[in-house]
Design an enzyme around this catalytic site. Sequence first.
Site, PDB file in Angstrom:
ATOM      1  N   ASP A 101       0.854  -1.191   0.000  1.00  0.00           N
ATOM      2  CA  ASP A 101       0.000   0.000   0.000  1.00  0.00           C
ATOM      3  C   ASP A 101       0.894   1.247   0.000  1.00  0.00           C
ATOM      4  OD1 ASP A 101      -2.906   1.097   0.503  1.00  0.00           O
ATOM      5  OD2 ASP A 101      -1.759   1.935   2.161  1.00  0.00           O
ATOM      6  N   HIS A 298      -7.237  -6.369  -0.524  1.00  0.00           N
ATOM      7  CA  HIS A 298      -6.155  -5.407  -0.354  1.00  0.00           C
ATOM      8  C   HIS A 298      -5.107  -5.848   0.659  1.00  0.00           C
ATOM      9  CE1 HIS A 298      -4.152  -1.578  -0.533  1.00  0.00           C
ATOM     10  NE2 HIS A 298      -4.325  -1.375   0.759  1.00  0.00           N
TER      11      HIS A 298
END
Length: 319
Positions: A101, A298
């Site tokens: 991320d 994610h």
Amino acid sequence: MGAPTLETLTVNGIRMRVAMQGDGPLVLLCHGFPELWYAWRHQLDALAAAGFRAVAPDMRGYGGTDAPQSVEAYSRLHLVGDMVDLVRVLGERQAVIVGHDWGAMVAWAAALVRPDLFRSVIGMSVPFTPPDPTDFLKVLEDRGIRDYYMQYFQPPGVAEAELERDVSATFRRMLFCGSGDWQGLPAFGRLQPGQGFLGHMEEPDVLPAWLTEDDLDYYVQAFRRSGFRGGLNWYRTMRLSNELMAPWRGDIIRQPSLFMAGTRDSVLGFPVIPGLIAAFPRTLPGLRGCHLLNGVGHWVQQERPEEVSELMLDFLRAL
């Protein structure tokens, strides 16, 4: 293997909490938003068992690491500077840098600006974005988009108030709805009219198999103490970081590299992402693999820890 040890070190002028496990070549693990060193708990164990020195800091603004007041103190170059100095403080001369991320943005930038120090790089969820003059926030505005979550995060205090109202509910929603288990609207994208960042997210009746109540509690207790300001400030320096990275515009990463992401990661739905991945043969000539993990969301290294650790170790052993 044993549990990681936690130490607080002085790094680049701030106090940084760092989790460390194992001995051998150094592997730095950079977490994203809104996480902690704890996001790498499975990989710390796997790397240490395989003969590596695995080090995962709470990044600037998070957990047990200092959170400077100035928004400008969270620029990309500050974050890269933290990782450069951490290598020195650890007594090492080189490291493999890994990021997920926002941590991937730091890892890619670190490999770009200090190839002498970071001999290879692994990015997760966010592909390498070569520095260029494009202002992503302005692109959104020019398209008439005013409801993107990154825009919502810009004014200080607004997102903090929402995310800190009930930290337990925030994490239950974000971790569940950002994962491959969620079937609703993308967790990271445009907001619903009149609702904040969490408005379209739901709490799970039962936590997904990859997340325990103890895992959740670790995040909740840490963010109840720290709040979300530090992590949100990373978003608030997007324009500043774009300007500061200008000297490296047009540059590429030549070291060995690896990319992995989940096929159900809503970040892959960002309009610019397919083009960035398609450009890898040019921008990452040392790429050793681009792995899209089926059904994963994610939180890739937490949702599919064994697979991610094995891909990392295959890459590291081949260096």
